[in-house]
Write an enzyme that holds these catalytic residues in place. Structure first.
Site, PDB file in Angstrom:
ATOM      1  N   THR A 112       2.883   5.207   4.825  1.00  0.00           N
ATOM      2  CA  THR A 112       2.331   6.296   4.081  1.00  0.00           C
ATOM      3  C   THR A 112       2.487   6.097   2.638  1.00  0.00           C
ATOM      4  OG1 THR A 112       4.667   7.433   4.086  1.00  0.00           O
ATOM      5  CG2 THR A 112       3.330   7.797   5.779  1.00  0.00           C
TER       6      THR A 112
ATOM      7  N   LYS B  32      -0.583  19.355  -0.866  1.00  0.00           N
ATOM      8  CA  LYS B  32      -0.692  18.516   0.456  1.00  0.00           C
ATOM      9  C   LYS B  32       0.859  18.730   1.010  1.00  0.00           C
ATOM     10  CE  LYS B  32      -1.244  15.256  -2.598  1.00  0.00           C
ATOM     11  NZ  LYS B  32      -1.301  13.937  -3.161  1.00  0.00           N
TER      12      LYS B  32
ATOM     13  N   THR C  62      -0.838   7.195   0.130  1.00  0.00           N
ATOM     14  CA  THR C  62      -1.872   8.201   0.706  1.00  0.00           C
ATOM     15  C   THR C  62      -2.128   9.059  -0.594  1.00  0.00           C
ATOM     16  OG1 THR C  62       0.299   9.427   1.476  1.00  0.00           O
ATOM     17  CG2 THR C  62      -0.916   7.914   2.946  1.00  0.00           C
ATOM     18  N   GLY C  63      -1.007   9.744  -1.177  1.00  0.00           N
ATOM     19  CA  GLY C  63      -1.726  10.597  -2.277  1.00  0.00           C
ATOM     20  C   GLY C  63      -2.617  10.178  -3.326  1.00  0.00           C
ATOM     21  N   CYS C  64      -2.360   8.898  -3.629  1.00  0.00           N
ATOM     22  CA  CYS C  64      -3.219   8.184  -4.493  1.00  0.00           C
ATOM     23  C   CYS C  64      -4.645   7.909  -4.239  1.00  0.00           C
ATOM     24  CB  CYS C  64      -2.778   6.880  -5.093  1.00  0.00           C
ATOM     25  SG  CYS C  64      -1.268   6.727  -5.852  1.00  0.00           S
TER      26      CYS C  64
END
Length: 254
Positions: free
Chosen positions: A218, A185, A221-223
């Protein structure tokens, strides 16, 4: 309501386990996982690995759940419910890495607030491990998908990932560690008007682009992205189609 046999009286009939830490601010961790998968129409059971005291500024205190209790959570969920996909999140100790199996690995080591896991945790993702459900040499080789951001990819590989060309190299190198698919990402690369992620399935590279949303919101956001992928896989979607649900995260940011 979820029945003991994994059935449900609601429309959300596809359970899968999440393994993650708890975010008291509810922006990331298990709270973000639950919200993201509810949005994708998927039922979620949970296994908590850590409880945190945090807010929008960052993680202030971490209380790690004893590995025996994490193992007990996992054991009893899996023994009673039909699980389609397991997704990991925060694994705050090497002992916890050794307890778990997964299909979607979100190697939570560097958060949006720049909180970084120690080197022992990094090695835990790569070292020889014995898992509760089935034996395997590593966590990454067990994964159908691993979803590091550029800083986590840098930590796992011991190299700097600072451009799209680096992301492609990192995706290939991470694939060599065993996962069947890799999504690196690029949201932390701020020099472009676009947010670019690199997906590698072992044969082909896919450059997934979207307009960068200029916002401070933000955290998590990865989770949310990894959870969306896990949800789509649980519904039987192909891997690439599942990855493209990043559109949901764009809407969430906007």
């Amino acid at each position: 309501m979820q029945g003991g046999d994994g059935s449900s009286d609601s429309k959300m009939k596809i359970p899968h386990v999440f393994v993650a830490g708890s975010d008291s601010g509810a922006g990331a961790g298990i709270q973000a996982d639950l919200k993201a998968c509810a949005a994708r129409g998927v039922y979620c059971s949970t296994v908590i690995t850590a409880v945190t005291a945090q807010n929008t500024v960052g993680v202030q205190v971490v209380n790690i759940v004893p590995e025996a209790f994490v193992a007990a959570q996992l054991k009893f969920v899996l023994s009673d419910m039909q699980v389609n996909v397991v997704k990991t999140g925060m694994l705050p100790s090497t002992n916890l890495v050794k307890v778990l199996s997964a299909l979607v690995v979100d190697p939570v080591m560097v958060s949006t607030s720049r909180d970084v896991a120690g080197p022992s945790i990094v090695s835990g993702f790569r070292s020889r491990c014995c898992f509760l459900v089935l034996d395997a040499e590593d966590l990454l080789p067990m994964a159908d998908m691993v979803t590091p951001n550029v800083k986590e990819a840098s930590a796992l590989l011991g190299m700097q990932v600072a451009a799209v060309v680096d992301m492609r190299s990192a995706a290939k190198l991470l694939h060599n560690l065993g996962p069947r698919n890799v999504l690196v990402k690029g949201g932390d690369l701020h020099d472009s008007s676009y947010a670019i992620d690199i997906f590698f399935d072992g044969e082909d590279f896919y450059e997934l682009c979207s307009f960068r949303v200029r916002t401070r919101n933000t955290h998590g956001t990865g989770c949310s992205l990894a959870s969306c992928i896990a949800a789509e896989l649980a519904k039987g979607s192909p891997m690439l189609s599942s990855v493209k649900v990043f559109i949901y995260v764009d809407v969430f940011l906007d």
